[in-house]
Design a protein around this motif. Sequence first.
Motif, PDB file in Angstrom:
ATOM      1  N   CYS A 137     -17.672  -3.277  -3.975  1.00 37.25           N
ATOM      2  CA  CYS A 137     -16.250  -3.452  -3.664  1.00 37.25           C
ATOM      3  C   CYS A 137     -15.318  -2.822  -4.694  1.00 37.25           C
ATOM      4  O   CYS A 137     -14.312  -2.215  -4.337  1.00 37.25           O
ATOM      5  CB  CYS A 137     -15.921  -4.931  -3.559  1.00 37.25           C
ATOM      6  SG  CYS A 137     -17.173  -5.923  -2.734  1.00 37.25           S
ATOM      7  N   VAL A 149     -22.299  -6.139   5.713  1.00 36.16           N
ATOM      8  CA  VAL A 149     -21.510  -5.093   5.049  1.00 36.16           C
ATOM      9  C   VAL A 149     -22.427  -3.916   4.746  1.00 36.16           C
ATOM     10  O   VAL A 149     -23.520  -4.096   4.224  1.00 36.16           O
ATOM     11  CB  VAL A 149     -20.888  -5.643   3.745  1.00 36.16           C
ATOM     12  CG1 VAL A 149     -20.313  -4.514   2.911  1.00 36.16           C
ATOM     13  CG2 VAL A 149     -19.806  -6.653   4.072  1.00 36.16           C
ATOM     14  N   HIS A 192     -14.858 -13.334   1.055  1.00 32.70           N
ATOM     15  CA  HIS A 192     -14.249 -12.358   1.969  1.00 32.70           C
ATOM     16  C   HIS A 192     -15.081 -12.069   3.210  1.00 32.70           C
ATOM     17  O   HIS A 192     -14.620 -11.412   4.126  1.00 32.70           O
ATOM     18  CB  HIS A 192     -13.945 -11.056   1.220  1.00 32.70           C
ATOM     19  CG  HIS A 192     -12.786 -11.192   0.292  1.00 32.70           C
ATOM     20  ND1 HIS A 192     -11.487 -11.250   0.741  1.00 32.70           N
ATOM     21  CD2 HIS A 192     -12.727 -11.325  -1.054  1.00 32.70           C
ATOM     22  CE1 HIS A 192     -10.671 -11.398  -0.295  1.00 32.70           C
ATOM     23  NE2 HIS A 192     -11.396 -11.447  -1.398  1.00 32.70           N
ATOM     24  N   CYS A 239     -18.106 -11.318  -4.171  1.00 32.82           N
ATOM     25  CA  CYS A 239     -16.885 -11.085  -3.381  1.00 32.82           C
ATOM     26  C   CYS A 239     -17.107 -11.580  -1.950  1.00 32.82           C
ATOM     27  O   CYS A 239     -16.194 -12.081  -1.308  1.00 32.82           O
ATOM     28  CB  CYS A 239     -16.544  -9.604  -3.334  1.00 32.82           C
ATOM     29  SG  CYS A 239     -16.501  -8.789  -4.928  1.00 32.82           S
ATOM     30  N   LEU A 240     -18.351 -11.432  -1.492  1.00 35.65           N
ATOM     31  CA  LEU A 240     -18.641 -11.780  -0.102  1.00 35.65           C
ATOM     32  C   LEU A 240     -18.531 -13.278   0.161  1.00 35.65           C
ATOM     33  O   LEU A 240     -18.250 -13.686   1.288  1.00 35.65           O
ATOM     34  CB  LEU A 240     -20.041 -11.282   0.295  1.00 35.65           C
ATOM     35  CG  LEU A 240     -20.212  -9.765   0.325  1.00 35.65           C
ATOM     36  CD1 LEU A 240     -21.635  -9.403   0.704  1.00 35.65           C
ATOM     37  CD2 LEU A 240     -19.231  -9.125   1.288  1.00 35.65           C
ATOM     38  N   HIS A 285     -11.632  -1.193  -4.606  1.00 34.72           N
ATOM     39  CA  HIS A 285     -10.582  -2.197  -4.792  1.00 34.72           C
ATOM     40  C   HIS A 285     -10.493  -2.579  -6.261  1.00 34.72           C
ATOM     41  O   HIS A 285     -11.474  -3.038  -6.836  1.00 34.72           O
ATOM     42  CB  HIS A 285     -10.897  -3.459  -3.985  1.00 34.72           C
ATOM     43  CG  HIS A 285     -10.954  -3.222  -2.509  1.00 34.72           C
ATOM     44  ND1 HIS A 285      -9.828  -3.102  -1.733  1.00 34.72           N
ATOM     45  CD2 HIS A 285     -12.008  -3.070  -1.668  1.00 34.72           C
ATOM     46  CE1 HIS A 285     -10.188  -2.898  -0.474  1.00 34.72           C
ATOM     47  NE2 HIS A 285     -11.501  -2.867  -0.411  1.00 34.72           N
ATOM     48  N   GLN A 339      -4.239   4.576   4.499  1.00 37.16           N
ATOM     49  CA  GLN A 339      -5.681   4.429   4.276  1.00 37.16           C
ATOM     50  C   GLN A 339      -6.021   3.805   2.924  1.00 37.16           C
ATOM     51  O   GLN A 339      -7.180   3.714   2.549  1.00 37.16           O
ATOM     52  CB  GLN A 339      -6.377   5.797   4.355  1.00 37.16           C
ATOM     53  CG  GLN A 339      -6.180   6.549   5.640  1.00 37.16           C
ATOM     54  CD  GLN A 339      -4.873   7.339   5.673  1.00 37.16           C
ATOM     55  OE1 GLN A 339      -4.025   7.224   4.781  1.00 37.16           O
ATOM     56  NE2 GLN A 339      -4.694   8.137   6.700  1.00 37.16           N
ATOM     57  N   ARG A 380       0.861  -1.184   0.000  1.00 37.92           N
ATOM     58  CA  ARG A 380       0.000   0.000   0.000  1.00 37.92           C
ATOM     59  C   ARG A 380       0.900   1.237   0.000  1.00 37.92           C
ATOM     60  O   ARG A 380       1.959   1.230   0.624  1.00 37.92           O
ATOM     61  CB  ARG A 380      -0.868   0.032   1.254  1.00 37.92           C
ATOM     62  CG  ARG A 380      -1.842  -1.126   1.276  1.00 37.92           C
ATOM     63  CD  ARG A 380      -2.785  -1.050   2.450  1.00 37.92           C
ATOM     64  NE  ARG A 380      -3.178  -2.411   2.821  1.00 37.92           N
ATOM     65  CZ  ARG A 380      -4.199  -2.699   3.616  1.00 37.92           C
ATOM     66  NH1 ARG A 380      -4.912  -1.739   4.141  1.00 37.92           N
ATOM     67  NH2 ARG A 380      -4.490  -3.943   3.891  1.00 37.92           N
ATOM     68  N   PRO A 405      -8.475 -13.067   2.924  1.00 37.75           N
ATOM     69  CA  PRO A 405      -8.465 -12.061   3.999  1.00 37.75           C
ATOM     70  C   PRO A 405      -9.892 -11.599   4.311  1.00 37.75           C
ATOM     71  O   PRO A 405     -10.668 -11.358   3.395  1.00 37.75           O
ATOM     72  CB  PRO A 405      -7.631 -10.912   3.429  1.00 37.75           C
ATOM     73  CG  PRO A 405      -7.085 -11.364   2.123  1.00 37.75           C
ATOM     74  CD  PRO A 405      -7.690 -12.666   1.762  1.00 37.75           C
ATOM     75  N   LYS A 406     -10.220 -11.514   5.592  1.00 34.38           N
ATOM     76  CA  LYS A 406     -11.562 -11.079   6.013  1.00 34.38           C
ATOM     77  C   LYS A 406     -11.691  -9.575   5.793  1.00 34.38           C
ATOM     78  O   LYS A 406     -10.742  -8.833   6.025  1.00 34.38           O
ATOM     79  CB  LYS A 406     -11.729 -11.420   7.489  1.00 34.38           C
ATOM     80  CG  LYS A 406     -13.088 -11.116   8.062  1.00 34.38           C
ATOM     81  CD  LYS A 406     -13.247 -11.755   9.453  1.00 34.38           C
ATOM     82  CE  LYS A 406     -12.325 -11.144  10.511  1.00 34.38           C
ATOM     83  NZ  LYS A 406     -12.675  -9.789  10.919  1.00 34.38           N
ATOM     84  N   ASN A 415     -23.531 -10.565  -4.227  1.00 38.30           N
ATOM     85  CA  ASN A 415     -22.210  -9.954  -4.203  1.00 38.30           C
ATOM     86  C   ASN A 415     -21.240 -11.116  -4.038  1.00 38.30           C
ATOM     87  O   ASN A 415     -21.085 -11.646  -2.943  1.00 38.30           O
ATOM     88  CB  ASN A 415     -22.084  -8.966  -3.051  1.00 38.30           C
ATOM     89  CG  ASN A 415     -20.723  -8.311  -3.025  1.00 38.30           C
ATOM     90  OD1 ASN A 415     -19.732  -8.920  -3.436  1.00 38.30           O
ATOM     91  ND2 ASN A 415     -20.655  -7.091  -2.551  1.00 38.30           N
ATOM     92  N   GLN A 418     -15.564  -0.352  -6.442  1.00 35.50           N
ATOM     93  CA  GLN A 418     -15.511   1.104  -6.403  1.00 35.50           C
ATOM     94  C   GLN A 418     -14.181   1.535  -5.762  1.00 35.50           C
ATOM     95  O   GLN A 418     -13.643   2.579  -6.091  1.00 35.50           O
ATOM     96  CB  GLN A 418     -16.692   1.543  -5.538  1.00 35.50           C
ATOM     97  CG  GLN A 418     -17.005   2.977  -5.423  1.00 35.50           C
ATOM     98  CD  GLN A 418     -18.108   3.152  -4.374  1.00 35.50           C
ATOM     99  OE1 GLN A 418     -18.930   2.261  -4.129  1.00 35.50           O
ATOM    100  NE2 GLN A 418     -18.105   4.287  -3.732  1.00 35.50           N
TER     101      GLN A 418
END
Length: 148
Positions: A123, A116, A87, A83-84, A127, A62, A58, A98-99, A81, A125
């Motif tokens: 997500c 969420v 994750h 991704c959920l 990532h 942030q 990163r 990764p949670k 979703n 938007q």
Amino acid sequence: MKIKIMAIAVALGLALGQVAGFKDAVAADVRALRDSPVSAPDKAPDVYKVQDGVKHERAYRQQPPLVPHATEKYEIDLKVNQCLRCHEWPYSDQEKAPKISDLHYIDRNGVRQDTVNGNRYFCTQCHVSQVDAKPLVENKFQPAVTGR
Ligand code: HEC
Ligand code: HEC
């Protein structure tokens, strides 16, 4: 009073002069990212390769982490979703993904929810997948380092 007005006039003159000078400098350096004339159709966008498995650091505390896998096949809409399914806890344990951090569960009034929150539902938007794209313009960007 007269001196005050003079001082303001001088300051204003300096500021305007600086803006004009800055504008000239920018005009000389800036090149449009578009390389075809506006009347011509755009060339097809480059196709980038997703950098799977590589972990980009990163650049500041942030920053939403980049995604180390492809995402275009995962559907995100009102009903699903995808991704959920990897994750979101407890699936994250099963999938060894990764949670999602707890900040994703806080609504705009600062109240913790059990699902969420809508403000973090879409997500992609925040990532995006890591790709082998070159910087659009040459730059000297350095990651922020804490304690400096
Ligand atoms: C099939 C399971 C699966 C699905 C679906 C999935 N991921 Fe992942 N994701 C993973 C795994 C496993 C990792 C860890 C991979 C690694 O570290 O190389 C990961 C890593 C990540 C990371 C990096 C987290 C960090 O701390 O660096 C982000 C961000 C991420 N995924 C976002 C997404 C988004 C957004 C979607 C939906 C568009 C998505 N993932 C869908 C399994 C999944
Ligand atoms: C509004 C922007 C935003 C959205 C939308 C968003 N995230 Fe994040 N995400 C972040 C930021 C910022 C971080 C890093 C700070 C943190 O941990 O909250 C992060 C961190 C993460 C991490 C890493 C957690 C860790 O502890 O390493 C994962 C995984 C992740 N997000 C997945 C998702 C998934 C899946 C979605 C969609 C359901 C999503 N995010 C939606 C901004 C966002």
